[in-house]
Write an enzyme that holds these catalytic residues in place. Structure first.
Site, PDB file in Angstrom:
ATOM      1  N   ASP A   1       0.847  -1.176   0.000  1.00  0.00           N
ATOM      2  CA  ASP A   1       0.000   0.000   0.000  1.00  0.00           C
ATOM      3  C   ASP A   1       0.891   1.236   0.000  1.00  0.00           C
ATOM      4  O   ASP A   1       1.880   1.303   0.737  1.00  0.00           O
ATOM      5  CB  ASP A   1      -0.876  -0.035   1.265  1.00  0.00           C
ATOM      6  CG  ASP A   1      -1.923   1.059   1.267  1.00  0.00           C
ATOM      7  OD1 ASP A   1      -3.088   0.731   0.997  1.00  0.00           O
ATOM      8  OD2 ASP A   1      -1.584   2.214   1.546  1.00  0.00           O
TER       9      ASP A   1
ATOM     10  N   GLU B   1      -4.790   2.666  -3.835  1.00  0.00           N
ATOM     11  CA  GLU B   1      -3.316   2.607  -3.823  1.00  0.00           C
ATOM     12  C   GLU B   1      -2.793   1.265  -3.343  1.00  0.00           C
ATOM     13  O   GLU B   1      -1.640   1.152  -2.956  1.00  0.00           O
ATOM     14  CB  GLU B   1      -2.771   3.734  -2.937  1.00  0.00           C
ATOM     15  CG  GLU B   1      -3.132   3.626  -1.465  1.00  0.00           C
ATOM     16  CD  GLU B   1      -4.438   4.275  -1.108  1.00  0.00           C
ATOM     17  OE1 GLU B   1      -4.593   4.655   0.069  1.00  0.00           O
ATOM     18  OE2 GLU B   1      -5.315   4.419  -1.988  1.00  0.00           O
TER      19      GLU B   1
END
Length: 462
Positions: A303, A346
């Site tokens: 992430d 993301e």
């Protein structure tokens, strides 16, 4: 005994015989009037029809089949002869026509002016076998469209090449001495050798009778081509496997065309990695293959750190450039057999077949360093970014895809809590939060460590 009593006994015996036949019959039998109103059916017929009525009663055969075979009512209505077969082995797909479809063969016989007998048979296995046969026939037909792009040879029972003919040399450039006694890996491209591919292909062929595999291959001169390999079992009279027949075909041109279409359907439009939907389509098969062959399988979930802050301060276009760079760094580290996908926002995931936990931790650390060192060009200037990564491996504690992903997600959160820009394993003790960003694992505001971010920042960073 009077004649009337004898006739009554005969009718009763015939009725009992009919009931016995219906209840013991290996097929579903339904008696109804011309409108479909049921007055008798055997247990197997009720069992076959019950999934269609969703727990309700089976009062009318045509109503019960209306959702999957509405044409039956019209067939009966248009059948004007007093007696005879209305339809024979009419196929009714109870579930969609795909692998594992439930299919019934329906025969309706009109035995009187207002009396129908319907026979239902489950032919799902037969239809599946026919589908497989058509697939094989289609594949073989494709092979013979050109005699110049395929090679034929045989393997022994252990999976080693035992025969050679000129077609092998014509396609691959290898001589008989180059291939006899070797495995199929002799034809694989040198930079695309997956250790388990050849034995796995043989194992699947033993299980199914035949199997098709596609991969990058290489000729003796070094020319790469996309190879399609069909293996079929050869058996002795007693049924034992004596070897395998192999057809190797160059399908590079077809792959280029199909790849362009597949790329549109299966990749994330921004980053070029696999889409979330396609990842889940293939991930289950990877887990099943690893478990079937007792091989390692690991995943890395990652992430982008403080991504909301990047979007808020530099703009969404700059954020897009960060995501694309993270994806590029991941693709640059992976093998042909590995997978990288964007799960959303993301967050990304890597799937690493034949990779142990320690090896996956090493891959994750290399990716962490690569992203940290990258200088990302955007419209507002160069940006720096970091990622947090969580690693998990298939194990008795994580035996399913769902368990594997949940363990990797927990490890990712551990990395976030540890200060970000670090790698954590799904096996780790949550209290063991050695932060790879901060000196001695301790965050300090003077260091500018992300671990000192406010609570609000933490809540918005994922």
């Amino acid at each position: 005994m009077s004649t009337s009593n004898a006739d009554a006994n005969d009718l009763e015996s015939e009725y009992e015989a009919l009931l016995s036949f219906m209840y013991l019959s290996p097929v579903g039998i339904v008696r109804s009037d011309k409108s479909g109103l049921v007055d008798m059916m055997n247990p197997l017929a009720a069992q076959l029809l019950m999934p269609l009525v969703k727990g309700g009663g089976i009062e009318n055969i045509f109503d019960s089949l209306a959702s999957v075979a509405p044409e039956l009512r019209n067939l009966v209505a248009s059948f004007e002869v007093e007696r005879g077969p209305v339809c024979e082995n009419h196929r009714v797909f109870v579930t969609p026509a795909r692998d594992g479809a439930v299919v019934l063969a329906c025969s309706i016989i009109k035995v009187g002016a207002n009396l129908l007998m319907t026979v239902l048979t489950d032919i799902s296995r037969q239809v599946d076998a026919e589908r497989r046969a058509r697939q094989t026939e289609s594949w073989l037909a494709g092979i013979y469209t050109s005699v110049n792009d395929f090679a034929f040879f045989t393997l022994d029972a252990e999976g080693c090449i035992e025969s050679w003919n000129p077609s092998v040399g014509q396609l691959t450039g290898f001589a008989e001495t180059d291939v006899v006694g070797r495995t199929l890996s002799r034809f694989y491209a040198h930079d695309d050798i997956v250790l388990h591919r050849s034995p796995a292909h043989i194992a699947l062929t033993r299980d199914e009778g035949w199997h098709v595999e596609e991969c990058w291959c290489e000729t003796k001169s070094g020319r790469r081509y996309w190879g399609q390999i069909l293996i079929a079992v050869l058996r002795e009279e007693e049924g034992d496997i004596s070897g395998y027949s192999v057809v190797l075909r160059d399908v590079t041109e077809r792959k280029v065309t199909s790849d362009n279409l597949a790329r549109l359907l299966t990749t994330d439009h921004l980053t070029g990695v696999l889409s979330r939907a396609h990842f889940f389509e293939i991930a289950g098969s990877e887990v099943a293959r690893a478990k079937r062959h007792s091989r390692a399988l690991s995943v890395v979930m990652l992430d982008a750190d403080y991504f909301k802050r990047i979007n808020d301060t530099a703009g969404h276009q700059a954020g897009d450039e960060v995501l694309k760079r993270i994806a590029d760094e991941a693709k640059g580290l992976l093998r042909e057999s590995d997978t990288v996908a964007r799960l959303g926002g993301e967050e990304f995931i890597l799937m690493l077949p034949s990779t142990t936990t320690n090896e996956a931790m090493a891959v994750a650390e290399r990716l962490r360093v690569a992203v940290e060192r990258a200088r990302i060009d955007t419209a507002v200037g160069q940006l720096k970014a970091t990622v947090s990564l969580g690693v998990a491996s298939l194990s008795p504690a994580n035996p399913t895809l769902e368990g594997l992903l949940a363990a990797a997600d927990r490890a990712l959160y551990d990395a976030k809590r540890a200060g970000r820009n670090c790698v954590r394993g799904g096996f780790a003790d949550p209290t063991d939060v050695d932060c790879s960003v901060c000196e001695d694992g301790k965050a300090s505001e003077t260091d500018g460590c992300p671990a000192t971010a406010t609570e609000n920042d933490n809540s918005n960073s994922r």
